[in-house]
Scaffold this motif. Structure first.
Motif, PDB file in Angstrom:
ATOM      1  N   HIS A   1       9.403  35.647 -24.771  1.00  0.00           N
ATOM      2  CA  HIS A   1       7.952  35.545 -24.626  1.00  0.00           C
ATOM      3  C   HIS A   1       7.586  34.058 -24.584  1.00  0.00           C
ATOM      4  CE1 HIS A   1       3.689  36.641 -25.214  1.00  0.00           C
ATOM      5  NE2 HIS A   1       4.066  37.745 -24.613  1.00  0.00           N
ATOM      6  N   HIS A   2       6.310  33.752 -24.588  1.00  0.00           N
ATOM      7  CA  HIS A   2       5.867  32.368 -24.392  1.00  0.00           C
ATOM      8  C   HIS A   2       6.417  31.412 -25.455  1.00  0.00           C
ATOM      9  CE1 HIS A   2       3.385  34.710 -21.867  1.00  0.00           C
ATOM     10  NE2 HIS A   2       2.296  34.731 -22.565  1.00  0.00           N
TER      11      HIS A   2
ATOM     12  N   CYS B   1      -0.728  48.298 -18.001  1.00  0.00           N
ATOM     13  CA  CYS B   1       0.008  48.093 -19.249  1.00  0.00           C
ATOM     14  C   CYS B   1      -1.005  48.177 -20.395  1.00  0.00           C
ATOM     15  CB  CYS B   1       0.787  46.794 -19.271  1.00  0.00           C
ATOM     16  SG  CYS B   1      -0.052  45.306 -18.768  1.00  0.00           S
TER      17      CYS B   1
ATOM     18  N   PHE C   1       6.844  49.706 -23.200  1.00  0.00           N
ATOM     19  CA  PHE C   1       6.838  48.243 -23.231  1.00  0.00           C
ATOM     20  C   PHE C   1       7.183  47.862 -24.675  1.00  0.00           C
ATOM     21  CE2 PHE C   1       6.263  44.378 -21.339  1.00  0.00           C
ATOM     22  CZ  PHE C   1       5.018  43.990 -20.862  1.00  0.00           C
TER      23      PHE C   1
ATOM     24  N   PHE D   1       9.329  42.088 -15.061  1.00  0.00           N
ATOM     25  CA  PHE D   1       7.904  41.873 -15.371  1.00  0.00           C
ATOM     26  C   PHE D   1       7.736  40.397 -15.754  1.00  0.00           C
ATOM     27  CE2 PHE D   1       3.974  44.176 -16.896  1.00  0.00           C
ATOM     28  CZ  PHE D   1       3.272  43.066 -17.328  1.00  0.00           C
TER      29      PHE D   1
ATOM     30  N   TRP E   1      -0.131  43.361 -28.728  1.00  0.00           N
ATOM     31  CA  TRP E   1       1.183  43.426 -28.036  1.00  0.00           C
ATOM     32  C   TRP E   1       2.306  43.219 -29.038  1.00  0.00           C
ATOM     33  CZ3 TRP E   1       0.886  45.513 -23.460  1.00  0.00           C
ATOM     34  CH2 TRP E   1      -0.247  45.315 -22.659  1.00  0.00           C
TER      35      TRP E   1
ATOM     36  N   TYR F   1      10.967  42.044 -19.314  1.00  0.00           N
ATOM     37  CA  TYR F   1       9.793  41.154 -19.291  1.00  0.00           C
ATOM     38  C   TYR F   1      10.359  39.742 -19.431  1.00  0.00           C
ATOM     39  CZ  TYR F   1       5.852  38.541 -21.339  1.00  0.00           C
ATOM     40  OH  TYR F   1       4.876  37.620 -21.602  1.00  0.00           O
TER      41      TYR F   1
ATOM     42  N   ASP G   1       5.609  36.966 -16.526  1.00  0.00           N
ATOM     43  CA  ASP G   1       4.308  36.831 -17.180  1.00  0.00           C
ATOM     44  C   ASP G   1       4.079  35.372 -17.507  1.00  0.00           C
ATOM     45  OD1 ASP G   1       2.854  38.409 -20.119  1.00  0.00           O
ATOM     46  OD2 ASP G   1       2.027  38.132 -18.114  1.00  0.00           O
ATOM     47  N   PHE G   2       3.070  34.659 -17.170  1.00  0.00           N
ATOM     48  CA  PHE G   2       2.087  34.949 -16.171  1.00  0.00           C
ATOM     49  C   PHE G   2       1.632  33.589 -15.600  1.00  0.00           C
ATOM     50  CE2 PHE G   2      -1.945  33.681 -18.289  1.00  0.00           C
ATOM     51  CZ  PHE G   2      -1.530  33.533 -19.601  1.00  0.00           C
TER      52      PHE G   2
ATOM     53  N   ARG H   1       2.897  38.743 -11.113  1.00  0.00           N
ATOM     54  CA  ARG H   1       2.398  37.655 -11.966  1.00  0.00           C
ATOM     55  C   ARG H   1       3.100  36.314 -11.739  1.00  0.00           C
ATOM     56  NH1 ARG H   1       0.514  40.556 -17.634  1.00  0.00           N
ATOM     57  NH2 ARG H   1      -0.612  42.287 -16.627  1.00  0.00           N
TER      58      ARG H   1
ATOM     59  N   GLU I   1       1.212  37.593 -30.865  1.00  0.00           N
ATOM     60  CA  GLU I   1       2.357  36.979 -30.177  1.00  0.00           C
ATOM     61  C   GLU I   1       1.996  35.590 -29.648  1.00  0.00           C
ATOM     62  OE1 GLU I   1       0.644  39.472 -28.994  1.00  0.00           O
ATOM     63  OE2 GLU I   1       0.069  38.893 -26.946  1.00  0.00           O
ATOM     64  N   TRP I   2       0.701  35.269 -29.666  1.00  0.00           N
ATOM     65  CA  TRP I   2       0.273  33.924 -29.272  1.00  0.00           C
ATOM     66  C   TRP I   2       0.085  33.008 -30.481  1.00  0.00           C
ATOM     67  CZ3 TRP I   2      -2.474  31.628 -24.761  1.00  0.00           C
ATOM     68  CH2 TRP I   2      -2.109  32.234 -23.559  1.00  0.00           C
TER      69      TRP I   2
ATOM     70  N   HIS J   1       7.302  44.546 -27.150  1.00  0.00           N
ATOM     71  CA  HIS J   1       7.097  43.125 -27.416  1.00  0.00           C
ATOM     72  C   HIS J   1       7.749  42.775 -28.748  1.00  0.00           C
ATOM     73  CE1 HIS J   1       4.228  42.792 -24.131  1.00  0.00           C
ATOM     74  NE2 HIS J   1       4.056  41.526 -24.402  1.00  0.00           N
TER      75      HIS J   1
ATOM     76  N   GLU K   1      -4.157  45.029 -16.778  1.00  0.00           N
ATOM     77  CA  GLU K   1      -3.769  44.911 -18.184  1.00  0.00           C
ATOM     78  C   GLU K   1      -4.877  45.370 -19.114  1.00  0.00           C
ATOM     79  OE1 GLU K   1      -1.514  41.601 -19.330  1.00  0.00           O
ATOM     80  OE2 GLU K   1      -2.619  41.317 -21.214  1.00  0.00           O
TER      81      GLU K   1
HETATM   82  O1  FHN Z   1       0.055  36.372 -22.648  1.00  0.00           O
HETATM   83  C1  FHN Z   1       0.652  37.633 -22.420  1.00  0.00           C
HETATM   84  C2  FHN Z   1       0.448  38.541 -23.591  1.00  0.00           C
HETATM   85  O2  FHN Z   1       0.961  37.965 -24.771  1.00  0.00           O
HETATM   86  C3  FHN Z   1       1.156  39.870 -23.308  1.00  0.00           C
HETATM   87  O3  FHN Z   1       2.563  39.644 -23.156  1.00  0.00           O
HETATM   88  C4  FHN Z   1       0.568  40.487 -22.034  1.00  0.00           C
HETATM   89  C5  FHN Z   1       1.293  41.786 -21.695  1.00  0.00           C
HETATM   90  O4  FHN Z   1       1.073  42.116 -20.345  1.00  0.00           O
HETATM   91  N1  FHN Z   1       0.716  39.549 -20.923  1.00  0.00           N
HETATM   92  C6  FHN Z   1       0.115  38.237 -21.129  1.00  0.00           C
HETATM   93  C7  FHN Z   1      -1.401  38.324 -21.106  1.00  0.00           C
HETATM   94  O5  FHN Z   1      -1.803  38.822 -19.850  1.00  0.00           O
END
Ligand code: FHN
Length: 420
Positions: free
Chosen positions: A90-91, A260, A29, A191, A267, A132, A193-194, A228, A42-43, A31, A239
């Protein structure tokens, strides 16, 4: 929820386009995004409630000169992995491919389509391709503000939210998924998410998950999709924990699953986190997954220049050294159903070969009971050396310096040793 076929044999890979996953058992994986520059989570955009305007400056700094997809793919292959999954977005909403739907991309930032580089490198190494893709997008102006959004506590939240239109966002989300599933050849694993329903959250209706999943199946018929979207998928994705037993669906039937996990609890690249797991622990987690009919996706987070951490490279190399000698106990292997694992062991099985993963060595004795079939040999997997054993009517109380194998084993009993 599809119930996976029993552990397929190697020739099944051509019969079922998803058999590679059950055979492979182990993936990488990755990130990577703008969050690698603040380098704390990452958040970070949500946790520090950074406005899109403020956070966008990281795009101006983005220059992943040390991001080398071939290095990543080779490290994954050498570690015994059979697939890899990259965060396409990513988010934070920053896209690592050449999206026509936004200029918030790595191509606009530095002229590089990192998804294209990633796909090419995986194919060169014979690895399956995983994407992802975040359902969440804190940068998009139509993504409505909710309990995890960076603007959730903004004094003008209501006014800011008034002009947002999730219907427009859904078209953007579906449009980008279409780009990813039509622009890079065969994609083997997706993948998402989420989904986070409930108070001030977002559920499958916010993504129009049914329509999105239908689009995915139409564009990539053999793809594996995770769970997801808020709908059942082709596998379950625990997770950062190992299930205590093979996972089952609501019907009580076993389901395909993949844990994961991270090398250090983070991450994305987290500069000050040096709390790395040992290779021995990660290998025990991998074998634990296989013994429970699952797989493991192990994460690394490239740094602000896109380079892999020395600690991650060292872990992948050490894991690879073990997998070089013991890969047969993982790839194409599965649970040793009906055989009780003696204390201090994890069992996996492939065909008529039973693998006994020891967490300590030498041992005074080991009793394997309730084995079907006939024992031909007992050996250490790494060097092929024989292990003295006796087939006994019943285990004696203290058997020294050899392995008492009660009953009859399925053929060859092979012992794998922990990393020394
Ligand atoms: O919010 C995401 C997190 O940053 C990360 O990517 C994980 C990886 O599975 N997935 C979410 C949290 O469940």
């Amino acid at each position: 929820m599809s119930t996976p076929a029993p552990t397929p044999t190697l020739q099944d890979e051509h019969a079922d386009p998803r058999a590679w996953f059950d055979l492979g058992r182990f993936g990488l994986f990755i990130h990577f995004g703008l969050y690698a520059i603040p380098a704390r989570h990452e958040w970070v955009m949500s946790r520090e409630q950074r406005t899109p305007e403020d956070y966008e400056r990281y795009a101006e700094l983005f220059d992943p000169d040390r991001f080398d997809a071939r290095t990543i793919a080779r490290a994954a292959r050498a570690a015994g992995m059979r697939y890899a999954v990259l965060t396409t977005k990513h988010h934070e909403g920053f896209c690592l491919w050449d999206s026509a739907l936004t200029d918030y991309t790595s191509v606009a930032a530095c002229g590089r389509d990192l998804v294209a580089e990633f796909v090419a490198a995986l194919r060169e190494e014979g690895l399956k391709v995983g994407f992802y893709h975040s359902l969440i997008d804190w940068h998009h102006e139509d993504f409505t503000i909710d309990r995890v959004h960076p603007l959730r506590e903004h004094p003008d939240r209501a006014a800011l939210d008034a002009g947002r239109d999730m219907a427009r966002y859904r078209e953007y989300l579906h449009g980008q998924v279409r780009e990813l599933l039509t622009g890079y050849g065969t994609v083997d694993y997706l993948f998402f998410d989420f989904t986070y329903p409930g108070e001030d959250g977002k559920g499958p209706e916010d993504w129009d998950s049914e329509r999105l999943l239908a689009l995915v199946r139409e564009l990539q018929p053999g793809i594996i999709v995770n769970d997801r979207l808020g709908l059942s998928g082709d596998l379950v994705t625990p997770e950062q924990y190992q299930p205590v037993a093979p996972m089952v669906g609501p019907d009580g039937q076993e389901v395909r699953w993949e844990s994961c996990q991270t090398t250090n609890g983070s991450w994305g690249y987290d500069r000050d986190n040096h709390d790395f797991k040992s290779a021995d622990l990660l290998l025990r987690m991998l074998v634990d997954s296989v013994g429970k009919n699952g797989s493991m996706l192990l994460n690394v987070g490239p740094d602000g220049r896109g380079g892999l951490r020395r600690e991650d490279l060292a872990l992948l190399a050490e894991i690879g050294d073990w997998m070089d000698l013991h890969g047969d106990a993982v790839h194409g292997a599965g649970p040793a159903r009906g055989i009780e694992a003696p204390q201090g062991t994890i069992l996996t099985r492939r065909g008529d070969r039973l693998y006994v993963h020891l967490t300590a060595w030498p041992m005074q004795s080991l009793h394997l009971t309730g084995l079907p079939g006939g024992v031909r040999a007992a050996r250490l997997l790494h060097d092929g050396s024989e292990v003295a054993f006796r087939v006994t009517a019943q285990p004696e109380h203290s058997v020294h310096d050899n392995m008492a194998i009660d009953g009859l084993a399925p053929g060859t009993v092979t012992f794998t040793l922990p990393i020394r």
